[in-house]
Write a protein that holds these residues in place. Structure first.
Motif: not given
Length: 255
Positions: A5-12, A74-78
């Motif tokens: 929740r509220d995390k900054a996530v990037v999904v390529t 960025i908190d989570i990078f996919c």
């Protein structure tokens, strides 16, 4: 999921398939999601569906633009973008180079950008969409299999090196998933992957289960664990079984 929740996530590679499913699930759990894809129209479509931010372009170079779009770290990078290059040693040099660049080096470049900040604050999460081919192999697809082994090895290296410093790493290793990439695998995919193929949403669910359990290896097809064990403990028997699949494919193609 409070960890998201509220995390900054990037999904390529999130214009469709597994990437879009991951983006949808993160958004549904309250994350702020950047949707990256080479196809700008697809990125915009997924972002529009989930209330996310579209940052189209090369996955290797997305981190700075994603930070700007998110207005911070960025908190989570996919690292999900990938190419399913087929063929053997005779595949063109450019096919091998593309597979290496997208399936491995894009992950390395993203980590290079992300790690200084994550290590400084003691938190970050790197999600690598690998493939069961990274644990096992895939007939008729040497560039794909070899580079997916590389992607898995890099994810392993990140985990063993930085887990005590707050960086969590997950390697997603599905078999067949009902995506455009599966449809492009032809007869080999029909033989090996299609019979047990799952929906992209199943892959996203498996990742969230792994995150909740703080587990590195994500297996949307649980049976892959047994195949991986057999490959490690009885390699000749396992190679023989894979060779029989190769022979079966050749017989099918020669009819």
């Amino acid at each position: 999921m409070e960890a998201v929740r509220d995390k900054a996530v990037v999904v390529t590679g999130a214009g469709g398939g597994i990437g879009a499913a991951l983006a949808r699930r993160f958004a549904a759990e309250g994350a702020r999601v950047v949707v990256n894809d080479l196809d700008a129209a697809k990125a915009e479509k997924t972002a529009g569906e989930i209330g996310g931010l579209a940052v189209p372009g090369d996955a290797s170079a997305v981190v700075p633009a994603a930070r700007e779009a998110l207005g911070g770290d960025i908190d989570i990078f996919c690292a999900n973008a990938g190419v399913g290059t087929g063929g053997g040693p005779g595949a063109p040099e450019e096919d091998w180079a593309l597979a290496w660049d997208v399936n491995v080096m894009a992950h390395v470049r993203a980590a290079r950008e992300l790690l200084p900040g994550w290590l400084a604050r003691g938190a970050g999460r790197f999600v690598s969409t690998v493939s069961a081919a990274g644990l096992l192999t895939m007939i008729e697809a040497a560039p794909y299999s070899v580079t997916k082994h590389g992607a898995y090895a890099f994810a392993e290296w990140l985990s063993l090196t930085y887990r005590h410093r707050g960086v969590a790493v997950h390697a997603i290793c599905p078999q067949g998933v009902r995506t455009d990439m599966l449809a492009a695998t032809g007869a080999a995919g029909e033989l090996v992957l299609t019979p047990t193929a799952v929906e992209p949403a199943t892959v996203a669910d498996a990742l969230f289960d792994a995150m909740a359990e703080d587990r590195f290896l994500v297996l949307p097809h649980p049976e892959v664990a047994g195949y991986y064990t057999a490959r490690a403990t009885e390699p000749d028997r396992w190679l023989g079984s894979m060779n029989r699949l190769q022979q079966k494919l050749e017989e099918t193609e020669n009819r």
